[in-house]
Scaffold this motif. Structure first.
Motif, PDB file in Angstrom:
ATOM      1  N   PHE A  97       0.865  -1.182   0.000  1.00 19.63           N
ATOM      2  CA  PHE A  97       0.000   0.000   0.000  1.00 19.63           C
ATOM      3  C   PHE A  97       0.896   1.224   0.000  1.00 19.63           C
ATOM      4  CE2 PHE A  97      -2.398   3.419   2.077  1.00 19.63           C
ATOM      5  CZ  PHE A  97      -3.500   3.465   1.234  1.00 19.63           C
ATOM      6  N   SER A  98       0.742   2.082  -1.018  1.00 20.53           N
ATOM      7  CA  SER A  98       1.629   3.241  -1.139  1.00 20.53           C
ATOM      8  C   SER A  98       0.927   4.378  -1.861  1.00 20.53           C
ATOM      9  CB  SER A  98       2.901   2.860  -1.908  1.00 20.53           C
ATOM     10  OG  SER A  98       2.559   2.451  -3.227  1.00 20.53           O
ATOM     11  N   PRO A  99       1.417   5.609  -1.668  1.00 20.77           N
ATOM     12  CA  PRO A  99       0.839   6.746  -2.382  1.00 20.77           C
ATOM     13  C   PRO A  99       1.389   6.829  -3.800  1.00 20.77           C
ATOM     14  CG  PRO A  99       2.618   7.497  -0.970  1.00 20.77           C
ATOM     15  CD  PRO A  99       2.475   6.018  -0.740  1.00 20.77           C
ATOM     16  N   ASP A 100       0.566   7.286  -4.711  1.00 23.83           N
ATOM     17  CA  ASP A 100       1.019   7.541  -6.069  1.00 23.83           C
ATOM     18  C   ASP A 100       0.018   8.481  -6.730  1.00 23.83           C
ATOM     19  OD1 ASP A 100       2.623   7.457  -8.285  1.00 23.83           O
ATOM     20  OD2 ASP A 100       2.748   5.284  -8.355  1.00 23.83           O
ATOM     21  N   HIS A 115      -2.351  12.744  -4.723  1.00 23.36           N
ATOM     22  CA  HIS A 115      -1.982  11.344  -4.602  1.00 23.36           C
ATOM     23  C   HIS A 115      -3.139  10.591  -3.949  1.00 23.36           C
ATOM     24  CE1 HIS A 115       2.139  12.641  -5.392  1.00 23.36           C
ATOM     25  NE2 HIS A 115       2.487  11.376  -5.483  1.00 23.36           N
ATOM     26  N   ILE A 116      -3.283   9.342  -4.354  1.00 22.54           N
ATOM     27  CA  ILE A 116      -4.208   8.455  -3.667  1.00 22.54           C
ATOM     28  C   ILE A 116      -3.442   7.225  -3.225  1.00 22.54           C
ATOM     29  CG2 ILE A 116      -6.239   9.281  -4.915  1.00 22.54           C
ATOM     30  CD1 ILE A 116      -6.134   6.709  -6.578  1.00 22.54           C
ATOM     31  N   GLY A 117      -4.063   6.441  -2.375  1.00 24.04           N
ATOM     32  CA  GLY A 117      -3.428   5.218  -1.910  1.00 24.04           C
ATOM     33  C   GLY A 117      -3.681   4.078  -2.882  1.00 24.04           C
ATOM     34  N   TYR A 118      -2.623   3.369  -3.224  1.00 23.56           N
ATOM     35  CA  TYR A 118      -2.716   2.234  -4.142  1.00 23.56           C
ATOM     36  C   TYR A 118      -2.555   0.932  -3.366  1.00 23.56           C
ATOM     37  CZ  TYR A 118      -2.478   5.057  -8.416  1.00 23.56           C
ATOM     38  OH  TYR A 118      -2.756   5.939  -9.445  1.00 23.56           O
ATOM     39  N   PHE A 119      -3.596   0.127  -3.337  1.00 28.90           N
ATOM     40  CA  PHE A 119      -3.497  -1.237  -2.847  1.00 28.90           C
ATOM     41  C   PHE A 119      -2.992  -2.093  -4.010  1.00 28.90           C
ATOM     42  CE2 PHE A 119      -6.599   0.250   0.325  1.00 28.90           C
ATOM     43  CZ  PHE A 119      -6.064  -0.321   1.484  1.00 28.90           C
ATOM     44  N   SER A 120      -1.822  -2.698  -3.851  1.00 28.21           N
ATOM     45  CA  SER A 120      -1.229  -3.442  -4.956  1.00 28.21           C
ATOM     46  C   SER A 120      -0.632  -4.750  -4.447  1.00 28.21           C
ATOM     47  CB  SER A 120      -0.149  -2.603  -5.652  1.00 28.21           C
ATOM     48  OG  SER A 120       0.840  -2.181  -4.724  1.00 28.21           O
ATOM     49  N   GLN A 121      -0.219  -5.570  -5.376  1.00 20.67           N
ATOM     50  CA  GLN A 121       0.270  -6.885  -4.999  1.00 20.67           C
ATOM     51  C   GLN A 121       1.628  -6.811  -4.326  1.00 20.67           C
ATOM     52  OE1 GLN A 121       0.031  -8.322  -9.061  1.00 20.67           O
ATOM     53  NE2 GLN A 121       2.215  -8.798  -9.079  1.00 20.67           N
ATOM     54  N   VAL A 136      -4.575   7.464   7.063  1.00 21.30           N
ATOM     55  CA  VAL A 136      -5.077   7.907   5.765  1.00 21.30           C
ATOM     56  C   VAL A 136      -6.543   8.278   5.893  1.00 21.30           C
ATOM     57  CG1 VAL A 136      -5.559   7.231   3.377  1.00 21.30           C
ATOM     58  CG2 VAL A 136      -3.416   6.534   4.485  1.00 21.30           C
ATOM     59  N   ASP A 137      -6.876   9.501   5.516  1.00 19.08           N
ATOM     60  CA  ASP A 137      -8.251   9.989   5.549  1.00 19.08           C
ATOM     61  C   ASP A 137      -8.583  10.522   4.165  1.00 19.08           C
ATOM     62  OD1 ASP A 137     -10.736  10.895   6.176  1.00 19.08           O
ATOM     63  OD2 ASP A 137     -10.046  12.682   7.247  1.00 19.08           O
ATOM     64  N   ASP A 138      -9.041   9.653   3.298  1.00 22.98           N
ATOM     65  CA  ASP A 138      -9.356  10.030   1.933  1.00 22.98           C
ATOM     66  C   ASP A 138     -10.603   9.276   1.512  1.00 22.98           C
ATOM     67  OD1 ASP A 138      -8.994  11.460  -0.365  1.00 22.98           O
ATOM     68  OD2 ASP A 138      -7.390  10.224  -1.180  1.00 22.98           O
ATOM     69  N   ASP A 139     -11.217   9.697   0.424  1.00 21.89           N
ATOM     70  CA  ASP A 139     -12.468   9.070   0.012  1.00 21.89           C
ATOM     71  C   ASP A 139     -12.287   8.060  -1.123  1.00 21.89           C
ATOM     72  OD1 ASP A 139     -11.831  10.833  -1.984  1.00 21.89           O
ATOM     73  OD2 ASP A 139     -13.670  12.018  -1.858  1.00 21.89           O
ATOM     74  N   THR A 140     -11.056   7.953  -1.663  1.00 19.99           N
ATOM     75  CA  THR A 140     -10.819   7.090  -2.816  1.00 19.99           C
ATOM     76  C   THR A 140      -9.492   6.359  -2.664  1.00 19.99           C
ATOM     77  OG1 THR A 140     -11.994   8.653  -4.244  1.00 19.99           O
ATOM     78  CG2 THR A 140     -10.624   7.016  -5.336  1.00 19.99           C
ATOM     79  N   VAL A 141      -9.473   5.113  -3.064  1.00 18.94           N
ATOM     80  CA  VAL A 141      -8.235   4.347  -3.161  1.00 18.94           C
ATOM     81  C   VAL A 141      -8.244   3.619  -4.496  1.00 18.94           C
ATOM     82  CG1 VAL A 141      -7.933   4.025  -0.677  1.00 18.94           C
ATOM     83  CG2 VAL A 141      -9.247   2.349  -2.000  1.00 18.94           C
ATOM     84  N   SER A 142      -7.104   3.066  -4.862  1.00 23.72           N
ATOM     85  CA  SER A 142      -7.018   2.279  -6.089  1.00 23.72           C
ATOM     86  C   SER A 142      -6.810   0.816  -5.728  1.00 23.72           C
ATOM     87  CB  SER A 142      -5.857   2.761  -6.970  1.00 23.72           C
ATOM     88  OG  SER A 142      -5.699   1.910  -8.099  1.00 23.72           O
ATOM     89  N   ILE A 143      -7.657  -0.041  -6.282  1.00 25.83           N
ATOM     90  CA  ILE A 143      -7.485  -1.495  -6.160  1.00 25.83           C
ATOM     91  C   ILE A 143      -7.582  -2.060  -7.563  1.00 25.83           C
ATOM     92  CG2 ILE A 143      -8.310  -3.646  -5.130  1.00 25.83           C
ATOM     93  CD1 ILE A 143      -9.460  -2.087  -2.851  1.00 25.83           C
ATOM     94  N   ALA A 144      -6.438  -2.186  -8.214  1.00 26.61           N
ATOM     95  CA  ALA A 144      -6.416  -2.588  -9.623  1.00 26.61           C
ATOM     96  C   ALA A 144      -6.663  -4.073  -9.813  1.00 26.61           C
ATOM     97  CB  ALA A 144      -5.084  -2.188 -10.256  1.00 26.61           C
ATOM     98  N   ASN A 145      -6.419  -4.872  -8.769  1.00 20.71           N
ATOM     99  CA  ASN A 145      -6.598  -6.319  -8.873  1.00 20.71           C
ATOM    100  C   ASN A 145      -7.530  -6.785  -7.747  1.00 20.71           C
ATOM    101  OD1 ASN A 145      -6.430  -9.062  -9.241  1.00 20.71           O
ATOM    102  ND2 ASN A 145      -4.218  -9.223  -8.959  1.00 20.71           N
TER     103      ASN A 145
END
Length: 671
Positions: A155-158, A167-173, A273-282
């Motif tokens: 989990f990292s910002p990008d 930047h949003i938080g990316y949940f990645s493998q 992290v206090d945001d309304d959007t994250v990325s979960i590509a997989n």
């Protein structure tokens, strides 16, 4: 910017595919004094003639695959960091130096590290051992991420591709100990050998972290089984190179219901992290992880988390941990014969966990106002040359030229250190425990990275440290980044004449600025919106140009290899940027210097050549020939110069000579 992958500490320092895709490759360079070349030799091989003394003085040593001017500059920057840390340890001048000096001292005290054993990770192991039921697994995962040890996933910002200003938080493998998911499923001999050795390494770490001998084999098998399930749900590494494959924004609301057992909403709260959007590509991967948390026995998760903590922290603990880690990761995966000297190991650790702190101190000590001002002046001059070239460029349509000019107007230039950055406050670390200090610093660094997530955070921090020699165009922010370490002799030296500065630094600036308008720069417009702003006119013109450049470079022999040519298609984008950079630097030089004489012109061209000397072993050349996006140093020098007719005219080369192409063969990027 490609970075070293570490098995653990910490998530911001894992490979970030989106950042790598949106940040163009960094260029580090070094220059030796330019020698005036004799025309006949210069016209045959300007690189070899100019760099003859350097090449003779830098033969390859046994076991060394490459030496280059670029690696010399990196070595100088490393030594400067060592000097800075040594001074901070002996006589700190401020609170940050005190922190760094104590950190450094704790790492150099190998006797204390040995006495400390596994004590630094004892609280983490106790936290893992407190797991009793499946519902305890998700909080343990979140707690380990919080200290910079990513487990189960990354989990990292990008950059948010829908809004590059945030930047949003990316949940990645992630969460696996082998570098490629394919290692877990391939059945070839190489993969099977790696898995066997990996299993033995897992047993070593489990033994060092408290697993009884009679349970080692069974528990190592449990780790491998869990990681294999994660790998099976992960995507091939090749798929991750496309940033669009890594971006799938989803609202935070509802994640707790979709992944009931992972409890991602609580995970984000723990990370601050206090945001309304994250990325979960997989989402399939996270669905599998959610299932694993519920299906597997808590004991198997405890073993896996114990292993991940031990593996992540092994380089910073006692010798038994370090040896086990190096024997697998250093020897088996990287092919190294011996670990780095202790000072280098500690420096790498500090850069990993507290790099931004060290970067600020480095800039304070080594970046001079005069260098910064002159660098900014040259950038402004090259930018003006680029504007003039774009105005007369017939390959751009009116619509695309409007975007290009606006993009050039909006270009940001950051020299030395980031203009905007995050907090540098770290709790006192002291000199008692190097492993403990790593966890303190890593927790701070992870927290500062999490603070990048949210509105108006896109331009904060760089993806390279000020203490790393680098010059890069950041496509996501439309900014030119020049690190403090880049502005020093021999790549940037105010003791040299102006011609030399334009031929070395100016050409590198031109190279990077050209990326704003090339086949990758087309993906982000002047408003920092991700869209293709080229029309069919630009696309057709680019393809024609790229095919010519690729064909020209594909005819060049690869140094140190028999019967192998440069891969023109693989290196085409960087070759175009090299040619464009030389054109822009030459135009800038001739605008700044009225009627320069022959000696000044030769200094200009000699400066460019002295950026690229290198010696390659056959093994290193083979690896580079198949993977590098840059041509070898000989052709980074000669390729652009042979296309610039002014070079041939300066040295009296006949038209059609190796270093002076005929007009029909000559390639111009910015006419």
């Amino acid at each position: 910017m490609t970075r070293q992958r570490f098995p653990g500490l910490s998530l911001p320092f894992q490979l970030r595919p989106l950042a790598c895709a949106l940040s163009l490759g960094l260029t580090a360079a070094i220059a030796a004094p330019a020698a005036l070349a004799r025309p006949p030799v210069a016209c045959a091989d300007f690189y070899g003639n100019t760099n003859a003394d350097w090449l003779e003085a830098h033969p390859l040593s046994s076991g060394v695959g490459e030496v280059s001017a670029m690696s010399e500059l990196a070595g100088r920057a490393r030594q400067q960091q060592l000097d800075l840390l040594q001074a901070a340890m002996q006589s700190p001048q401020d609170d940050v130096q005190k922190l760094l000096g104590d950190f450094w001292a704790s790492g150099l005290d190998e006797a204390a590290v040995e006495r400390d054993g596994s004590n630094p990770i004892a609280p983490l192991l106790d936290r893992i051992n407190s797991i009793r039921r499946s519902k305890d697994v998700a909080p343990a995962i979140a707690a380990l991420h919080q200290v910079g040890i990513p487990v189960a996933f990354n989990f990292s910002p990008d950059a948010d591709l829908a809004d590059l200003n945030r930047h949003i938080g990316y949940f990645s493998q992630g969460g696996t100990g082998l570098p490629d998911p394919a290692y877990y499923t391939r059945n070839d001999a190489d993969a099977q050998t790696v898995r066997t050795q990996y299993g033995k390494y897992i047993e070593q770490i489990l033994a060092l972290t408290g697993t009884p001998a009679d349970k080692l084999q069974a528990e190592a098998a449990q780790v491998l089984a869990l990681e294999t399930r994660i790998a099976a749900a992960s995507r091939p590494l090749m798929d991750l190179r496309d940033p669009r494959n890594n971006y799938r924004p989803v609202p935070l609301e509802g994640l707790d219901k979709q992944y009931r057992h992972l409890r991602l909403d609580e995970f984000l709260e723990v990370q601050g992290v206090d945001d309304d959007t994250v990325s979960i590509a997989n989402p399939a991967l996270f669905a599998e992880l959610d299932t694993l948390v519920d299906d597997l026995k808590p004991a198997q998760w405890k073993t896996y988390l114990q292993w991940r903590v031990g593996d992540a922290m092994a380089p910073y603990l006692s010798k038994a941990f370090r040896d086990a880690s190096f024997d697998f990761r250093g020897r088996v995966l990287e092919g190294r014969s011996a670990p780095a000297p202790r000072q280098q190991q500690v420096l790498d650790a500090i850069n990993l966990a507290a790099g931004p702190m060290l970067g600020r101190q480095y800039a304070n000590r080594y970046l001079t106002p005069a260098n910064q001002a002159r660098a900014e002046q040259i950038v402004a001059q090259v930018k003006a040359s680029l504007r003039a070239a774009m105005e007369r460029n017939a390959r751009f349509s009116a619509a695309a030229k409007t975007v290009a000019m606006a993009k050039l107007d909006n270009l940001k230039v950051e020299v030395g250190v980031p203009k905007r950055d995050l907090d540098y406050t770290v709790q006192p670390m002291g000199r008692g425990s190097f492993g403990g200090n790593m966890l303190i610093a890593s927790t701070w660094r992870h927290g500062s990275e999490m603070a990048r997530i949210g509105r108006d955070t896109g331009s904060r921090r760089w993806d390279v440290m000020p203490q790393t020699p680098a010059l890069a165009y950041d496509i996501a922010q439309n900014r030119l980044i020049i690190t403090a370490a880049m502005l020093q002799p021999p790549v940037f030296d105010l003791g040299k004449d102006a011609a030399w500065l334009y031929g070395s630094f100016g050409a590198l600036v031109g190279h990077e600025l050209s990326h704003a308008f090339d086949n990758r720069g087309r993906l982000v417009d002047d408003k920092l919106e991700v869209r293709d702003w080229w029309t069919a006119t630009e696309n057709t013109g680019w393809q024609t140009l790229a095919n010519r450049v690729a064909a020209q470079y594909s005819a060049l022999p690869y140094p140190a290899l028999q019967g192998v040519k440069v891969n023109g298609q693989q290196t085409v984008d960087e070759n175009i940027a090299d040619i464009a950079g030389m054109e822009l630097a030459w135009a800038t030089f001739n605008t700044a210097e009225t009627n320069p004489g022959k000696e000044a012109k030769q200094s200009f061209f000699g400066a460019w050549a002295s950026l690229w000397p290198q010696q390659l072993s056959a093994e290193a050349a083979t690896r580079r020939a198949s993977t590098s996006v840059h041509a070898p140093g000989q052709w980074r020098t000669n390729g652009p110069l042979s296309n610039l007719d002014a070079f041939g005219a300066t040295y009296g080369c006949r038209v059609g000579a190796v270093m002076r192409h005929k007009p029909d063969d000559r390639i111009t990027i910015l006419p």
